[in-house]
Scaffold this active site. Sequence first.
Site, mmCIF file in Angstrom:
data_model
loop_
_atom_site.group_PDB
_atom_site.id
_atom_site.type_symbol
_atom_site.label_atom_id
_atom_site.label_comp_id
_atom_site.label_asym_id
_atom_site.label_seq_id
_atom_site.Cartn_x
_atom_site.Cartn_y
_atom_site.Cartn_z
ATOM 1 N N LYS A 18 -34.680 13.603 15.479
ATOM 2 C CA LYS A 18 -34.088 13.970 16.765
ATOM 3 C C LYS A 18 -33.598 15.422 16.750
ATOM 4 O O LYS A 18 -33.534 16.048 15.684
ATOM 5 C CB LYS A 18 -32.943 12.995 17.079
ATOM 6 C CG LYS A 18 -33.432 11.556 17.264
ATOM 7 C CD LYS A 18 -32.260 10.636 17.531
ATOM 8 C CE LYS A 18 -32.701 9.217 17.773
ATOM 9 N NZ LYS A 18 -31.554 8.339 18.101
ATOM 10 N N TYR B 294 -37.118 4.628 26.108
ATOM 11 C CA TYR B 294 -35.830 3.942 26.225
ATOM 12 C C TYR B 294 -35.788 3.053 27.468
ATOM 13 O O TYR B 294 -34.741 2.925 28.099
ATOM 14 C CB TYR B 294 -34.690 4.968 26.275
ATOM 15 C CG TYR B 294 -34.481 5.708 24.984
ATOM 16 C CD1 TYR B 294 -33.926 5.082 23.880
ATOM 17 C CD2 TYR B 294 -34.823 7.048 24.858
ATOM 18 C CE1 TYR B 294 -33.723 5.764 22.683
ATOM 19 C CE2 TYR B 294 -34.630 7.741 23.670
ATOM 20 C CZ TYR B 294 -34.078 7.088 22.589
ATOM 21 O OH TYR B 294 -33.875 7.760 21.410
ATOM 22 N N ASN C 153 -27.705 10.801 15.889
ATOM 23 C CA ASN C 153 -27.869 10.083 14.632
ATOM 24 C C ASN C 153 -29.146 10.445 13.858
ATOM 25 O O ASN C 153 -29.683 9.638 13.130
ATOM 26 C CB ASN C 153 -27.751 8.576 14.847
ATOM 27 C CG ASN C 153 -28.801 8.031 15.786
ATOM 28 O OD1 ASN C 153 -29.661 8.756 16.286
ATOM 29 N ND2 ASN C 153 -28.741 6.740 16.036
ATOM 30 N N HIS D 58 -34.867 8.394 14.774
ATOM 31 C CA HIS D 58 -35.209 7.131 15.431
ATOM 32 C C HIS D 58 -36.346 6.538 14.627
ATOM 33 O O HIS D 58 -37.215 7.262 14.135
ATOM 34 C CB HIS D 58 -35.696 7.350 16.872
ATOM 35 C CG HIS D 58 -36.465 6.160 17.380
ATOM 36 N ND1 HIS D 58 -35.847 5.043 17.879
ATOM 37 C CD2 HIS D 58 -37.800 5.902 17.397
ATOM 38 C CE1 HIS D 58 -36.772 4.153 18.205
ATOM 39 N NE2 HIS D 58 -37.970 4.644 17.921
ATOM 40 N N GLU E 99 -44.524 2.601 20.969
ATOM 41 C CA GLU E 99 -43.913 3.931 20.882
ATOM 42 C C GLU E 99 -44.923 4.988 20.437
ATOM 43 O O GLU E 99 -44.873 6.121 20.924
ATOM 44 C CB GLU E 99 -42.716 3.892 19.923
ATOM 45 C CG GLU E 99 -41.566 3.073 20.467
ATOM 46 C CD GLU E 99 -40.435 2.876 19.478
ATOM 47 O OE1 GLU E 99 -40.567 3.311 18.308
ATOM 48 O OE2 GLU E 99 -39.424 2.268 19.862
#
Length: 146
Positions: free
Chosen positions: A11, A51, A118, A121, A132
Site C-alpha cells: 500500500k 473493496y 497497514n 493487503h 482481485e
Amino acid sequence: MDDERILILVKPDGVASGHIGEVVSRLEKKGYHIDDLKIVLATKDQLARHYKQLVDKPFYPEIESYMQEGPIVAMIASGTNIVKVFHRMAGATNPSDADFGTIRGDFGREWPDGILRNVVHSSDSVPAAEEEIGIWFPEKSAEKSD
C-alpha cells in the site's frame, strides 16, 4: 496439492516507507514465486471493485483516500498454501495488534488521523485472489500459475 495464487498490494504507506524490497524478500525467503509485479496508481473504479463489501460503509472514503495517497505495488505471487501463509506473514489487520516479526508488526503503526495504514493487503482466499487479480491484473485474470 496445487500451487495457489495470491494478490499482494504494498500500500502507499509501505511504498513511501521503502518496504517493497522487504515484502518481496520475505516471499522469496519462504520459497514463493513472484509471478508479476507492477507499480500502479489506484483508480476509484479499481478501489470500488476491490473493496466492494465496504463501499457503502461510512469509513470507505478514508480507505479510498488512503489508497490514493501514492503509488501501490501490486504483485501476483504463487506457491503451496500461500494465501494462509502470507496472511500469517502479514500479521493482524491493525498494526498495533500485529505480532513483531510480521510485516505489519514490524513496519505498520497507527497514526493520529485514525486512518488504518497497514502496509500490505493480501487476498484472504483463493477465490478472492482470483477475483482481485482480475481487478489489478486484468490481462492475467484467466491465467493460472505453473
